[in-house]
Design an enzyme around this catalytic site. Structure first.
Site, PDB file in Angstrom:
ATOM      1  CG  HIS A  34      38.967  26.852  44.464  1.00  0.00           C
ATOM      2  ND1 HIS A  34      39.656  26.864  45.651  1.00  0.00           N
ATOM      3  CD2 HIS A  34      38.937  28.142  44.039  1.00  0.00           C
ATOM      4  CE1 HIS A  34      40.018  28.120  45.944  1.00  0.00           C
ATOM      5  NE2 HIS A  34      39.607  28.906  44.970  1.00  0.00           N
ATOM      6  CG  ASP A  84      44.353  31.939  43.545  1.00  0.00           C
ATOM      7  OD1 ASP A  84      43.992  32.286  42.406  1.00  0.00           O
ATOM      8  OD2 ASP A  84      43.627  32.049  44.561  1.00  0.00           O
ATOM      9  CG  HIS A 126      40.837  32.299  47.094  1.00  0.00           C
ATOM     10  ND1 HIS A 126      40.910  33.150  46.014  1.00  0.00           N
ATOM     11  CD2 HIS A 126      39.979  32.857  47.976  1.00  0.00           C
ATOM     12  CE1 HIS A 126      40.112  34.194  46.235  1.00  0.00           C
ATOM     13  NE2 HIS A 126      39.539  34.047  47.417  1.00  0.00           N
ATOM     14  CG  ASP A 148      43.310  35.634  43.843  1.00  0.00           C
ATOM     15  OD1 ASP A 148      44.467  35.204  43.929  1.00  0.00           O
ATOM     16  OD2 ASP A 148      42.314  34.887  43.793  1.00  0.00           O
TER      17      ASP A 148
END
Ligand SMILES: [Zn+2]
Length: 344
Positions: free
Chosen positions: A161, A197, A199, A286
């Site tokens: 991120h 991931d 996200h 995740d």
């Protein structure tokens, strides 16, 4: 497979976060890396190696010097301003406010300038921990550059991120991007980053958005409902020379293995067509059904399949640890990808 790991990740621990109106223990905690390390040892994946300290120049290939200075110095500045506790931003620029083209003078305005959320704080030693996570990724990349088929960089804090000059989403330095750039700087012509991931890898996207020598493919929760919001739509395909080299696969809440696998296979084919010379996996696990902050439904066995299919690229491969918060299963899921890869 060699695992690169340092206990220095303990130097970063935000302690708490604000989650849907409640102050809770942070999901991105040191225990995460310990659990993955324990599983690496339990299955005998291979040697665990402490990364050396790298010069800042390797990180400046991805992040701006002013941002790195800010990260390094902001805690001291916070204290000098008479504040206790940890460094937290609390205000951001609304779309009606003018975009700044240089860092503002005040501490709080600069915190907003260099961040996009308050998922994680900056503690007295966050800078050191983030540097050591980048060292971990660089050491993994160097192992692969020296001829290892693959390596695992057990990085914490995670990185995908974080952009050229911003932190957010528990990430401060973009470990996967730093590793990808390391490959390019050492003879590789094209690097693919496969971000599995849950996200969207918004930082990685921002870093390479106008480049054609790094292809990013990211599978993630649709930004219509999921963090980091605002970015991660399929229409974001890159810009300029980078047009067509950014592939987003936003998926709905509740996505199970079959839908996830279909997107994964599409990305797999397009990465193959790009003919990269090296591969970086942003390894977040995740997407697991029991992850406390995610809404996909993958099961532990699926991570073995993911690893097997990554091996099918037959490319020099670096796995870089990103997210995954279901601590009980985190070690099994992350290491399943690596074992799937090794067994293929
Ligand atoms: Zn994640």
């Amino acid at each position: 497979m060699k695992t690169f790991y340092t206990a220095d990740h303990h130097l970063h621990h935000s302690g708490m976060e604000l989650s849907f109106g409640r102050i809770v223990e942070t999901f991105e905690k040191p225990e995460r890396a310990e659990i993955v390390l324990r599983r690496v040892k339990e299955v005998g994946l291979g040697p665990v190696i402490e990364p050396p300290a790298y010069d800042r120049a390797a990180i400046e290939r991805v992040h701006t010097p002013d941002y790195l200075d800010f990260l390094q110095n902001v805690f001291a500045e916070w204290r000098a301003a008479g504040r206790d506790g940890e460094v937290w931003p609390y205000s951001w620029r609304h779309r009606s406010m003018p975009m700044l083209d240089a860092p503002p003078a005040s501490l709080d305005a600069r915190l907003s300038y260099y961040s996009f959320d308050m998922a994680g704080s900056i503690t007295e030693t966050t800078w050191q921990a983030a540097r050591r996570a980048a060292d971990t990724a660089l050491a993994g990349a160097d192992a692969v550059l020296s001829g290892e088929r693959a390596a695992f960089a057990l990085c914490r804090p995670p990185g995908h991120h974080a952009g050229r000059d911003f932190f957010g989403g528990y990430c401060y330095l973009n470990n996967a991007a730093i590793a990808a750039q390391r490959f390019l700087d050492n003879g590789h012509a094209r690097v693919a980053i496969f971000d599995v991931d849950y996200h969207h890898g918004n930082g990685t996207q921002e870093i390479f958005y106008d480049r054609d020598n790094v292809l990013l493919a990211s599978l993630h929760g649709d930004p219509d409902f999921e963090f980091p919001f605002h970015l991660g739509y399929a229409r974001e395909r890159g810009a300029g020379r980078g047009e067509g080299f950014n592939l987003n696969y936003p998926l709905p809440a509740g996505t199970g293995w079959l839908e996830w696998q279909a997107a994964f296979e599409d990305a797999h084919a397009r990465i193959g067509a790009y003919a990269p010379t090296a591969l970086v996996i942003s390894l977040g696990v995740d997407a697991f059904k029991e992850d406390p902050i995610s809404q996909f439904k993958l099961e532990s066995e699926h991570f073995l399949t993911i690893g097997r299919r990554i091996a099918d690229f037959a490319l020099p491969t670096l796995f870089v640890m990103e997210g995954g918060y279901a601590v009980d299963a985190l070690g099994i899921n992350a290491v399943n990808v690596l074992q799937g890869f090794e067994g293929a």
